[in-house]
Write a protein that holds these residues in place. Sequence first.
Motif, PDB file in Angstrom:
ATOM      1  N   VAL A  76      12.308 -10.826  -7.248  1.00 46.84           N
ATOM      2  CA  VAL A  76      11.274 -10.478  -6.318  1.00 46.84           C
ATOM      3  C   VAL A  76      12.035  -9.819  -5.032  1.00 46.84           C
ATOM      4  O   VAL A  76      12.751 -10.419  -4.567  1.00 46.84           O
ATOM      5  CB  VAL A  76      10.336 -11.836  -5.618  1.00 46.84           C
ATOM      6  N   ILE A  77      11.067  -8.715  -4.526  1.00 46.28           N
ATOM      7  CA  ILE A  77      11.752  -8.089  -3.255  1.00 46.28           C
ATOM      8  C   ILE A  77      10.468  -8.704  -2.153  1.00 46.28           C
ATOM      9  O   ILE A  77       9.499  -8.073  -2.456  1.00 46.28           O
ATOM     10  CB  ILE A  77      11.707  -6.676  -3.166  1.00 46.28           C
ATOM     11  N   ALA A  78      11.092  -9.475  -1.341  1.00 43.18           N
ATOM     12  CA  ALA A  78      10.009  -9.960  -0.293  1.00 43.18           C
ATOM     13  C   ALA A  78      10.643  -9.194   1.152  1.00 43.18           C
ATOM     14  O   ALA A  78      11.761  -9.296   1.500  1.00 43.18           O
ATOM     15  CB  ALA A  78      10.339 -11.521  -0.211  1.00 43.18           C
ATOM     16  N   ILE A  79       9.407  -8.939   1.840  1.00 44.47           N
ATOM     17  CA  ILE A  79       9.893  -7.939   2.971  1.00 44.47           C
ATOM     18  C   ILE A  79       9.427  -8.732   4.279  1.00 44.47           C
ATOM     19  O   ILE A  79       8.285  -9.136   4.363  1.00 44.47           O
ATOM     20  CB  ILE A  79       8.875  -6.714   2.926  1.00 44.47           C
ATOM     21  N   PRO A  80      10.439  -9.209   5.168  1.00 41.37           N
ATOM     22  CA  PRO A  80      10.256 -10.026   6.069  1.00 41.37           C
ATOM     23  C   PRO A  80       9.885  -9.187   7.295  1.00 41.37           C
ATOM     24  O   PRO A  80      10.183  -7.984   7.516  1.00 41.37           O
ATOM     25  CB  PRO A  80      11.729 -10.681   6.274  1.00 41.37           C
ATOM     26  N   CYS A 123       7.080 -13.938   4.156  1.00 42.46           N
ATOM     27  CA  CYS A 123       7.199 -12.655   4.064  1.00 42.46           C
ATOM     28  C   CYS A 123       6.054 -11.959   4.237  1.00 42.46           C
ATOM     29  O   CYS A 123       5.089 -12.460   3.574  1.00 42.46           O
ATOM     30  CB  CYS A 123       8.153 -12.336   2.950  1.00 42.46           C
ATOM     31  N   TYR A 124       5.860 -10.858   4.704  1.00 40.28           N
ATOM     32  CA  TYR A 124       4.742  -9.992   4.742  1.00 40.28           C
ATOM     33  C   TYR A 124       4.188  -9.370   3.405  1.00 40.28           C
ATOM     34  O   TYR A 124       3.066  -9.202   3.229  1.00 40.28           O
ATOM     35  CB  TYR A 124       5.096  -8.713   5.746  1.00 40.28           C
ATOM     36  N   ALA A 125       5.010  -8.878   2.570  1.00 42.06           N
ATOM     37  CA  ALA A 125       5.018  -8.688   1.414  1.00 42.06           C
ATOM     38  C   ALA A 125       5.830  -9.008   0.390  1.00 42.06           C
ATOM     39  O   ALA A 125       6.899  -9.469   0.721  1.00 42.06           O
ATOM     40  CB  ALA A 125       4.852  -7.027   1.470  1.00 42.06           C
ATOM     41  N   TRP A 151       2.138  -7.988  -3.585  1.00 40.61           N
ATOM     42  CA  TRP A 151       1.526  -8.823  -3.036  1.00 40.61           C
ATOM     43  C   TRP A 151       1.529  -8.475  -1.441  1.00 40.61           C
ATOM     44  O   TRP A 151       2.914  -8.108  -0.881  1.00 40.61           O
ATOM     45  CB  TRP A 151       1.868 -10.419  -2.966  1.00 40.61           C
ATOM     46  N   ILE A 152       0.271  -8.508  -0.587  1.00 38.83           N
ATOM     47  CA  ILE A 152       0.778  -8.109   0.965  1.00 38.83           C
ATOM     48  C   ILE A 152      -0.163  -9.588   1.665  1.00 38.83           C
ATOM     49  O   ILE A 152      -1.209  -9.878   0.957  1.00 38.83           O
ATOM     50  CB  ILE A 152       0.097  -7.015   1.212  1.00 38.83           C
ATOM     51  N   ASP A 153       0.178  -9.621   2.939  1.00 34.80           N
ATOM     52  CA  ASP A 153      -0.557 -10.752   3.683  1.00 34.80           C
ATOM     53  C   ASP A 153      -1.354 -10.039   4.379  1.00 34.80           C
ATOM     54  O   ASP A 153      -1.099  -9.457   5.464  1.00 34.80           O
ATOM     55  CB  ASP A 153       0.630 -11.673   4.019  1.00 34.80           C
ATOM     56  N   PRO A 154      -2.877 -10.011   4.105  1.00 37.40           N
ATOM     57  CA  PRO A 154      -3.739  -9.204   4.762  1.00 37.40           C
ATOM     58  C   PRO A 154      -4.051  -9.900   6.337  1.00 37.40           C
ATOM     59  O   PRO A 154      -4.540  -9.202   6.982  1.00 37.40           O
ATOM     60  CB  PRO A 154      -4.859  -9.500   3.918  1.00 37.40           C
ATOM     61  N   SER A 155      -3.304 -10.939   6.429  1.00 37.22           N
ATOM     62  CA  SER A 155      -3.468 -11.631   8.021  1.00 37.22           C
ATOM     63  C   SER A 155      -2.513 -10.961   9.014  1.00 37.22           C
ATOM     64  O   SER A 155      -3.002 -10.955  10.216  1.00 37.22           O
ATOM     65  CB  SER A 155      -3.582 -13.132   8.000  1.00 37.22           C
TER      66      SER A 155
END
Lengths: 184, 184
Positions: A76-80, A123-125, A151-155
Amino acid sequence: MKQISLADLRPLPLGQVYRLIEPGPVVLVTTALHGRPNAMAMSWHTMMEFEPPLVGCVISGRNATFEVLKTTKECVIAIPTVEIAEKVVRCGNTSGRKVDKLARFRLTPLAASRVKAPLVAECYANLECRLVDARMAEKYNFFVLRVLKAWIDPSRKRARTIHHMGRGVFMVAGRTIRLPSRMK
Amino acid sequence: MKQISLADLRPLPLGQVYRLIEPGPVVLVTTALHGRPNAMAMSWHTMMEFEPPLVGCVISGRNATFEVLKTTKECVIAIPTVEIAEKVVRCGNTSGRKVDKLARFRLTPLAASRVKAPLVAECYANLECRLVDARMAEKYNFFVLRVLKAWIDPSRKRARTIHHMGRGVFMVAGRTIRLPSRMK
């Protein structure tokens, strides 16, 4: 930061993934081997195709992730964002061979939908990826990943990614401008 | 902006090149074929090695640069800042097959030291590159470049690079923070 679960995340259309990777953020790469998760910090990556999205990345043979990625063919690539920059740097400073870095640095693993590697809740995405080409892994430590699910965090209204400039200096994403680009 | 000549630029040690590419800026790629210069905008690139510096990049077969790079095996990666963002976008919007884009958009070519492709005077940094691996060019449009010589404009104290986020939106490099990273 409130506790995020998978239900709080929104699937991002795969054709939009390039908009996250192209600006060059520091990312976390998570893997899982025999149920044991790991995470490393990475800055050497590039988009290679819009859809299905392909991401090329360099993962040194000195990282535990190198062998695990070759074996499991998943990550998983997680974007902080800047809020957790210190945790990201601590992940980068620590080897995952003996330590559960997610637990140590209080990053929350979430079960992904298509791979065994975990999403990172803070993470944001998060991009669930499958390794599709390792032909340049021996010579350049270069892997081609296909993003299966995003996936993205819509908040998060304004995701201030961090961008490594070497020697512990990070640029924080600044203002945005709009120009009449015909680029996608 | 004052007129810059090669004498105004400072050679950058090759081991420092990653600090420019790693944060993910939009760059210009210049080439020259039979004395005719060209320039394209590019965001799909990654560092692949510290020293000698290797840069991997994706250049679509639809770009005139694709064939010229394969033929001449040389290019310059020029790193612009926000002051010339509009010129960069116009380079990205225009095909160089019939137009001398540098002339049209008032970007000044400077003779490079190791390659025939020109430096761009208005850019913050310029990297003279040789194509060293095109094995992934057919399948992924992916090229591996070796940086032979790097130049930086020492008069720029704060280089606000631009970072493409798709659909004409660009993030401008923001503040920098320092964290105790053991990453190089």
